[in-house]
Design a protein around this motif. Sequence first.
Motif, PDB file in Angstrom:
ATOM      1  N   GLN A  29      -6.682  -5.131   6.260  1.00 41.68           N
ATOM      2  CA  GLN A  29      -7.983  -5.191   5.588  1.00 41.68           C
ATOM      3  C   GLN A  29      -7.962  -4.384   4.294  1.00 41.68           C
ATOM      4  OE1 GLN A  29     -11.505  -4.522   8.079  1.00 41.68           O
ATOM      5  NE2 GLN A  29     -10.254  -4.954   9.881  1.00 41.68           N
ATOM      6  N   ALA A  30      -7.309  -3.221   4.336  1.00 46.72           N
ATOM      7  CA  ALA A  30      -7.201  -2.395   3.136  1.00 46.72           C
ATOM      8  C   ALA A  30      -6.390  -3.112   2.051  1.00 46.72           C
ATOM      9  CB  ALA A  30      -6.561  -1.055   3.486  1.00 46.72           C
ATOM     10  N   ALA A  31      -5.308  -3.794   2.455  1.00 45.61           N
ATOM     11  CA  ALA A  31      -4.491  -4.535   1.485  1.00 45.61           C
ATOM     12  C   ALA A  31      -5.306  -5.627   0.808  1.00 45.61           C
ATOM     13  CB  ALA A  31      -3.270  -5.127   2.189  1.00 45.61           C
ATOM     14  N   ASN A  86      -5.849   4.477  -2.487  1.00 46.63           N
ATOM     15  CA  ASN A  86      -5.168   3.225  -2.804  1.00 46.63           C
ATOM     16  C   ASN A  86      -6.064   2.310  -3.619  1.00 46.63           C
ATOM     17  OD1 ASN A  86      -2.357   2.346  -1.506  1.00 46.63           O
ATOM     18  ND2 ASN A  86      -3.282   3.861  -0.130  1.00 46.63           N
ATOM     19  N   LEU A  87      -7.317   2.199  -3.215  1.00 48.22           N
ATOM     20  CA  LEU A  87      -8.248   1.311  -3.908  1.00 48.22           C
ATOM     21  C   LEU A  87      -8.522   1.814  -5.320  1.00 48.22           C
ATOM     22  CD1 LEU A  87     -10.048  -1.191  -3.699  1.00 48.22           C
ATOM     23  CD2 LEU A  87     -11.868   0.295  -2.832  1.00 48.22           C
ATOM     24  N   GLU A  88      -8.728   3.117  -5.462  1.00 50.83           N
ATOM     25  CA  GLU A  88      -9.008   3.703  -6.771  1.00 50.83           C
ATOM     26  C   GLU A  88      -7.813   3.540  -7.708  1.00 50.83           C
ATOM     27  OE1 GLU A  88     -11.242   5.477  -9.663  1.00 50.83           O
ATOM     28  OE2 GLU A  88     -11.939   5.064  -7.609  1.00 50.83           O
ATOM     29  N   PHE A  89      -6.623   3.765  -7.170  1.00 53.93           N
ATOM     30  CA  PHE A  89      -5.405   3.647  -7.983  1.00 53.93           C
ATOM     31  C   PHE A  89      -5.236   2.217  -8.503  1.00 53.93           C
ATOM     32  CE2 PHE A  89      -0.868   2.734  -8.397  1.00 53.93           C
ATOM     33  CZ  PHE A  89      -0.457   3.755  -9.254  1.00 53.93           C
ATOM     34  N   SER A  90      -5.392   1.232  -7.608  1.00 54.37           N
ATOM     35  CA  SER A  90      -5.216  -0.166  -8.009  1.00 54.37           C
ATOM     36  C   SER A  90      -6.273  -0.596  -9.008  1.00 54.37           C
ATOM     37  CB  SER A  90      -5.260  -1.071  -6.768  1.00 54.37           C
ATOM     38  OG  SER A  90      -5.103  -2.423  -7.133  1.00 54.37           O
ATOM     39  N   LEU A 116       0.834  -1.203   0.000  1.00 58.29           N
ATOM     40  CA  LEU A 116       0.000   0.000   0.000  1.00 58.29           C
ATOM     41  C   LEU A 116       0.871   1.255   0.000  1.00 58.29           C
ATOM     42  CD1 LEU A 116      -2.589  -1.054   2.738  1.00 58.29           C
ATOM     43  CD2 LEU A 116      -2.921  -1.125   0.249  1.00 58.29           C
ATOM     44  N   TYR A 117       0.326   2.335  -0.509  1.00 55.06           N
ATOM     45  CA  TYR A 117       0.993   3.634  -0.449  1.00 55.06           C
ATOM     46  C   TYR A 117       0.572   4.307   0.855  1.00 55.06           C
ATOM     47  CZ  TYR A 117       2.047   2.826  -5.360  1.00 55.06           C
ATOM     48  OH  TYR A 117       2.507   2.290  -6.540  1.00 55.06           O
ATOM     49  N   ARG A 118       1.498   4.442   1.765  1.00 53.92           N
ATOM     50  CA  ARG A 118       1.176   4.941   3.102  1.00 53.92           C
ATOM     51  C   ARG A 118       0.799   6.414   3.116  1.00 53.92           C
ATOM     52  NH1 ARG A 118       2.727   1.917   7.366  1.00 53.92           N
ATOM     53  NH2 ARG A 118       3.253   3.769   8.605  1.00 53.92           N
TER      54      ARG A 118
END
Length: 284
Positions: free
Chosen positions: A128-130, A91-95, A82-84
């Motif tokens: 969870q975000a990852a 992060n979700l939008e970028f991926s 993840l990008y901290r």
Amino acid sequence: MLRTDAVTRRFGSFTAVDGVSIEVSAGEVVGLLGANGAGKTTLIRMMLGLLAPTEGQVTLFDGPPDLPRRARLGYVPQNLGLYRDMTVAENLEFSAHAYGVTAPALSSALAEGADTLVGDLPLGTQRQAAFAVALAHTPEALVLDEPTSGVDALSRSRLWDTIREQADRGAGVLVTTHYMEEAQQCDRLLLMSNGRLVAAGDEDDIVGDTHTVAVHCADWTRAFAALNDAGIPVILSGRAIRVPDTDEQKLRAVLSSAGIDARLEEVRATIEERMLVLARGSHP
């Protein structure tokens, strides 16, 4: 979905992975176990096409691990990937954009921190975000490198619920873990030690008929010291002394010579104890 055929990876004179063959099929959760330095992460990096094997072959979805096939994977590395300095939502939008899909809605557990920088979140929420980022493009297979490390038991259980959900929808899952109780969540286990695959199967297959001697005595500290000083590989679980795959008479002799009164009981080994036995036997 994922397969290696006798893959070896050397770094100079050091062999990190030595002739390992594994496979992961649709709808199954395969646990890759082993101590630090066993070669698990190096093997995963070869499977992902991030590291070329010195020898052997990696097959991903019936072909080489090229970019189009890698796009069908979801990956959670040890460092989470993840990008901290970006928020959870960013992060979700970028991926999702990188995979050419629309970002899915965040779960209720993550929605509250959607606009929080990842670096400011507790580790459990980061993990969870990852997972959310890795699953954004609905991958056909998942590779998870110690995805539950460092989080509390409740968070680990929730993450494992997600892993099982993905397998139930047909995804093949390869997961590494340090938590031996999580091995029971896997359909099949692979044990690595010193770069080699030393055992495969379910927990009963791997433990087999390996036994441990449990040492019961009032002065467990003296007993532990006596056995340890004698060069016997002792496991201390709380105050419980356990010695896997050993000669009971040898233990009696050591304890008796130290003047320690103890009761010895032969019990079935745990998977962690079996791993220690296999590790001792896998040294070149």
